[in-house]
Design a protein around this motif. Structure first.
Motif, PDB file in Angstrom:
ATOM      1  N   ILE A 176      -6.809 -42.360 -20.725  1.00 36.29           N
ATOM      2  CA  ILE A 176      -8.112 -42.571 -20.066  1.00 36.29           C
ATOM      3  C   ILE A 176      -8.080 -41.935 -18.671  1.00 36.29           C
ATOM      4  CG2 ILE A 176      -9.781 -44.297 -19.232  1.00 36.29           C
ATOM      5  CD1 ILE A 176      -8.950 -46.130 -21.477  1.00 36.29           C
ATOM      6  N   GLN A 177      -6.977 -42.129 -17.957  1.00 35.88           N
ATOM      7  CA  GLN A 177      -6.853 -41.544 -16.614  1.00 35.88           C
ATOM      8  C   GLN A 177      -6.996 -40.019 -16.692  1.00 35.88           C
ATOM      9  OE1 GLN A 177      -6.587 -43.214 -13.748  1.00 35.88           O
ATOM     10  NE2 GLN A 177      -6.006 -41.595 -12.312  1.00 35.88           N
ATOM     11  N   LYS A 178      -6.314 -39.435 -17.688  1.00 31.61           N
ATOM     12  CA  LYS A 178      -6.364 -37.963 -17.862  1.00 31.61           C
ATOM     13  C   LYS A 178      -7.788 -37.513 -18.152  1.00 31.61           C
ATOM     14  CE  LYS A 178      -1.923 -36.344 -19.442  1.00 31.61           C
ATOM     15  NZ  LYS A 178      -1.181 -37.039 -20.454  1.00 31.61           N
ATOM     16  N   HIS A 179      -8.479 -38.275 -19.000  1.00 33.70           N
ATOM     17  CA  HIS A 179      -9.847 -37.895 -19.356  1.00 33.70           C
ATOM     18  C   HIS A 179     -10.741 -37.890 -18.108  1.00 33.70           C
ATOM     19  CE1 HIS A 179     -13.277 -37.144 -21.825  1.00 33.70           C
ATOM     20  NE2 HIS A 179     -13.916 -38.159 -21.251  1.00 33.70           N
ATOM     21  N   PHE A 180     -10.596 -38.881 -17.262  1.00 37.23           N
ATOM     22  CA  PHE A 180     -11.446 -38.916 -16.057  1.00 37.23           C
ATOM     23  C   PHE A 180     -11.026 -37.831 -15.062  1.00 37.23           C
ATOM     24  CE2 PHE A 180     -13.057 -42.700 -17.978  1.00 37.23           C
ATOM     25  CZ  PHE A 180     -14.360 -42.789 -17.513  1.00 37.23           C
ATOM     26  N   GLU A 181      -9.748 -37.461 -15.070  1.00 36.75           N
ATOM     27  CA  GLU A 181      -9.316 -36.330 -14.230  1.00 36.75           C
ATOM     28  C   GLU A 181      -9.984 -35.046 -14.715  1.00 36.75           C
ATOM     29  OE1 GLU A 181      -5.078 -36.653 -14.370  1.00 36.75           O
ATOM     30  OE2 GLU A 181      -5.098 -38.287 -12.888  1.00 36.75           O
ATOM     31  N   LEU A 199     -10.516 -41.283  -8.209  1.00 34.01           N
ATOM     32  CA  LEU A 199      -9.658 -41.998  -9.165  1.00 34.01           C
ATOM     33  C   LEU A 199      -8.521 -42.722  -8.447  1.00 34.01           C
ATOM     34  CD1 LEU A 199      -9.639 -39.333 -12.016  1.00 34.01           C
ATOM     35  CD2 LEU A 199     -10.986 -41.427 -11.851  1.00 34.01           C
ATOM     36  N   GLU A 200      -8.899 -43.738  -7.707  1.00 36.99           N
ATOM     37  CA  GLU A 200      -7.883 -44.514  -6.983  1.00 36.99           C
ATOM     38  C   GLU A 200      -8.405 -45.919  -6.732  1.00 36.99           C
ATOM     39  OE1 GLU A 200      -7.891 -41.986  -3.470  1.00 36.99           O
ATOM     40  OE2 GLU A 200      -9.141 -43.435  -2.411  1.00 36.99           O
ATOM     41  N   TYR A 201      -7.506 -46.807  -6.272  1.00 36.58           N
ATOM     42  CA  TYR A 201      -7.939 -48.132  -5.830  1.00 36.58           C
ATOM     43  C   TYR A 201      -8.138 -48.045  -4.330  1.00 36.58           C
ATOM     44  CZ  TYR A 201      -8.320 -53.148  -5.372  1.00 36.58           C
ATOM     45  OH  TYR A 201      -8.805 -54.403  -5.117  1.00 36.58           O
ATOM     46  N   ASN A 202      -9.364 -48.281  -3.854  1.00 36.74           N
ATOM     47  CA  ASN A 202      -9.630 -48.120  -2.429  1.00 36.74           C
ATOM     48  C   ASN A 202     -10.570 -49.237  -1.962  1.00 36.74           C
ATOM     49  OD1 ASN A 202     -10.659 -47.311   0.076  1.00 36.74           O
ATOM     50  ND2 ASN A 202     -10.309 -45.143  -0.396  1.00 36.74           N
ATOM     51  N   VAL A 257     -26.234 -43.908  -8.469  1.00 35.32           N
ATOM     52  CA  VAL A 257     -25.731 -44.810  -9.512  1.00 35.32           C
ATOM     53  C   VAL A 257     -24.206 -44.732  -9.435  1.00 35.32           C
ATOM     54  CG1 VAL A 257     -25.814 -45.345 -11.988  1.00 35.32           C
ATOM     55  CG2 VAL A 257     -27.691 -44.069 -10.939  1.00 35.32           C
ATOM     56  N   GLY A 258     -23.528 -45.833  -9.747  1.00 31.04           N
ATOM     57  CA  GLY A 258     -22.065 -45.740  -9.707  1.00 31.04           C
ATOM     58  C   GLY A 258     -21.395 -46.919 -10.344  1.00 31.04           C
ATOM     59  N   THR A 259     -20.075 -46.867 -10.363  1.00 37.67           N
ATOM     60  CA  THR A 259     -19.283 -47.971 -10.900  1.00 37.67           C
ATOM     61  C   THR A 259     -18.014 -48.138 -10.066  1.00 37.67           C
ATOM     62  OG1 THR A 259     -18.525 -48.932 -12.970  1.00 37.67           O
ATOM     63  CG2 THR A 259     -17.900 -46.648 -12.603  1.00 37.67           C
ATOM     64  N   ILE A 260     -17.567 -49.369  -9.941  1.00 31.78           N
ATOM     65  CA  ILE A 260     -16.319 -49.659  -9.218  1.00 31.78           C
ATOM     66  C   ILE A 260     -15.512 -50.525 -10.167  1.00 31.78           C
ATOM     67  CG2 ILE A 260     -15.317 -50.808  -7.181  1.00 31.78           C
ATOM     68  CD1 ILE A 260     -18.291 -50.299  -5.981  1.00 31.78           C
ATOM     69  N   SER A 261     -14.510 -49.933 -10.812  1.00 32.32           N
ATOM     70  CA  SER A 261     -13.947 -50.652 -11.950  1.00 32.32           C
ATOM     71  C   SER A 261     -12.566 -50.138 -12.352  1.00 32.32           C
ATOM     72  CB  SER A 261     -14.896 -50.447 -13.134  1.00 32.32           C
ATOM     73  OG  SER A 261     -14.439 -51.112 -14.267  1.00 32.32           O
ATOM     74  N   ARG A 262     -11.793 -51.037 -12.968  1.00 29.84           N
ATOM     75  CA  ARG A 262     -10.622 -50.574 -13.704  1.00 29.84           C
ATOM     76  C   ARG A 262     -11.167 -49.800 -14.895  1.00 29.84           C
ATOM     77  NH1 ARG A 262      -7.977 -54.520 -16.512  1.00 29.84           N
ATOM     78  NH2 ARG A 262      -9.743 -55.939 -16.398  1.00 29.84           N
ATOM     79  N   LEU A 263     -10.570 -48.639 -15.201  1.00 31.25           N
ATOM     80  CA  LEU A 263     -11.075 -47.848 -16.331  1.00 31.25           C
ATOM     81  C   LEU A 263     -10.250 -48.191 -17.569  1.00 31.25           C
ATOM     82  CD1 LEU A 263     -11.617 -44.562 -14.297  1.00 31.25           C
ATOM     83  CD2 LEU A 263     -13.384 -46.150 -15.090  1.00 31.25           C
TER      84      LEU A 263
END
Ligand code: ADP
Length: 507
Positions: A340-345, A361-364, A300-306
């Protein structure tokens, strides 16, 4: 029957891939390319951003635009890109309006695009060619509708103005003097205030587009209905209700060259809807192996702006539930919002010893293509979603979407356990309320089907892969709308209903 070519002029801030921030750029390119292929005369006008490195040809060396009583020099350039005729406005404005490194994100974004709007109108007056459809995209160029209808009506021949709203969250807020600077009289700026008690003096540029355009199009039929409500209208619902007879929704297409698992340069093994399920599934296994060891557990996954729109708290819940059920979870995304970025880190750190969790946590771009093919399920739990591309890409790549039923997600994903949907259109899982409980329950349902009924799971893959998400259908719908004139607003309504039926019947 022979029909005259229509002269269609798009005006926008973005055009993929040369100057793109999000879905707006994809739509302008996809729609313009398809309309050009259908034989229409299509032109696109954009700002000439500093970062564009093209082989420009000069079209008009000098023309003036009046701002704050000063005459400012401009030039127009042209260049064919992606099979489309593009025109670029270069301005010698003292504030270097478009000599910047990015498209948006500056304090003077509203005066920049108000100026661009005025310059486009001056350019069209100079060209003096009759236009069948002037198609404006988002708040950046909404001022053009007011200029054409109220100020320059005798100097331009424009049969119809269409406004596209790609995301109503973005509205272009400014002060009256930003508009009076380009000689829009004060009495015309007053009605553009939004009745917002916190900012009573703020002028709303998107409101100008809503009032003065002949037709308003959003990027999915459900979103067209949602923005009439206070939950989704971001304060513009009342004005939209007033003009709802000219509002309709057309689902976006997908760039089927860029998103094609049969030719995708990033995939280890190519596959398509006409291949056997065995080949589709073996391609999925190969894609999984390029990311991590493949296991029999569902991915399962997601590809998204957070960002809040995308339901980051629900993504986290989907991750928690997947881990609890021994599945693999992959997040590819990043956030412009530091908290939000910190939380996912922090989440990444907490799961660092779990081989079933991958948080990137990057755009790839390259990894996104592999991941669309590798996943079994793509989670898109948005709070609102005007159209959404990732669920459509996922389906094309044989991945089953799990979405919250909103906007374009509701128009493209049909739950496999909702028996009011005809069997042949059921292609995924959807849930109504944006709550952790519903998110977790839907993951459970998906795992249950995956583990206990592989034939039913594979039929979801097939239905998704067999759907035509190209620009062919939407371009024909836009053409029909373009051909309806002002006086036929009743017909417009009829068309709106018919379009909705056609959209659902083609799945
Ligand atoms: P939005 O335009 O609101 O961000 P969409 O679903 O319409 O959402 O489009 C998102 C696009 O951006 C998709 O093509 C998706 O693959 C891509 N994308 C989002 N995040 C990433 C990422 N971290 N890396 C690569 N591509 C991404």
């Amino acid at each position: 029957m022979y029909r005259f070519k229509m002269h269609i002029v798009h005006v926008a801030a973005e055009f993929a891939p040369i100057c793109k921030v999000g879905g707006l750029g994809d739509v302008v390119t996809g729609l313009s390319r398809e309309l050009t292929l259908l034989g229409e005369k299509v032109e696109i006008i954009l700002p000439k951003y500093n970062f564009l490195k093209l082989n420009f040809q000069k079209e008009i060396p000098h023309f003036h635009v009046k701002e704050k009583n000063e005459l400012i020099d401009n030039a127009m350039w042209k260049q064919e890109v992606e099979g489309c005729n593009l025109h670029f406005l270069e301005t010698h404005h003292p504030h270097q309006y478009f000599n910047r490194d990015k498209i948006y994100g500056y304090d003077d974004d509203t005066p920049r695009f108000i100026y661009f709007s005025k310059a486009v109108v001056e350019y069209l007056k100079l060209k003096n060619e009759p236009i069948d459809v002037l198609h404006l995209h988002d708040w950046h160029v909404s001022t053009i509708a007011l200029l054409v209808k109220e100020i320059e009506q005798n100097k331009l021949s424009v049969k119809k103005i269409v406004l596209s709203i790609h995301n109503i969250e973005h509205q272009g807020k400014c002060a009256s003097h930003d508009l009076t600077a380009i000689e829009i009289p004060h009495d015309l700026t007053e009605p553009l205030k939004k009745d917002d008690p916190s900012f009573p003096e703020t002028v709303n540029l998107l409101k100008a587009g809503i009032i003065y355009s002949d037709t308003i199009v959003t990027v999915s039929p459900t979103y067209a209905k949602e923005i009439l409500t206070s939950q989704y209208g971001f304060g513009l619902e009342k004005v939209l209700q007033k003009y709802k007879s000219k509002l309709l929704g057309i689902l976006n297409g997908l760039d089927d060259k860029l998103w094609n698992p049969e030719t995708d340069p990033f995939l280890k093994q190519h596959f398509s809807a006409s291949d056997s399920m065995k080949k589709v599934l073996s391609s999925k296994q190969k894609a999984k192996k390029t990311i991590s060891t493949s296991s029999k557990a569902p991915w399962v996954g997601t590809i998204s702006r957070l960002v809040p729109q995308k339901g980051p708290e629900l993504i986290e819940e989907a991750l928690r539930k997947t881990v609890e059920m021994d599945g693999v979870f992959v997040i590819l995304g990043s956030s412009p919002i530091p908290e939000i970025q910190k939380h996912f880190e922090y989440l990444k750190q907490s799961y660092k010893d779990n081989p079933n969790v991958h948080i990137i946590l990057e755009y790839n771009e390259e990894l996104s293509h592999t991941l669309f093919a590798a996943l079994d399920f793509l989670v898109v739990p948005s709070h609102f979603e005007p159209c959404g591309l990732t669920q459509m890409i996922a389906m094309r790549f044989g991945t089953v979407p799990i979405v919250r039923a909103t906007g374009g997600l509701k128009d493209t994903v049909f739950d496999c356990e909702n028996f009011s949907n005809p069997a042949q259109i059921r292609n995924g899982f959807s849930f109504q309320k944006a709550t952790k409980k519903e998110m977790a329950h839907t993951i459970e349902r998906a795992f249950h089907l995956f583990k206990n009924d592989p034939i039913a799971f594979q039929s979801l893959i097939k239905h998704g892969m067999n759907t035509d998400f190209s620009w062919k259908r939407p371009a024909r719908e836009y053409l029909r709308i373009y051909q309806i004139t002002d006086k036929q607003s009743l017909l417009d309504r009829f068309h709106y209903l018919r379009t909705r039926r056609e959209i659902s019947s083609q799945f």
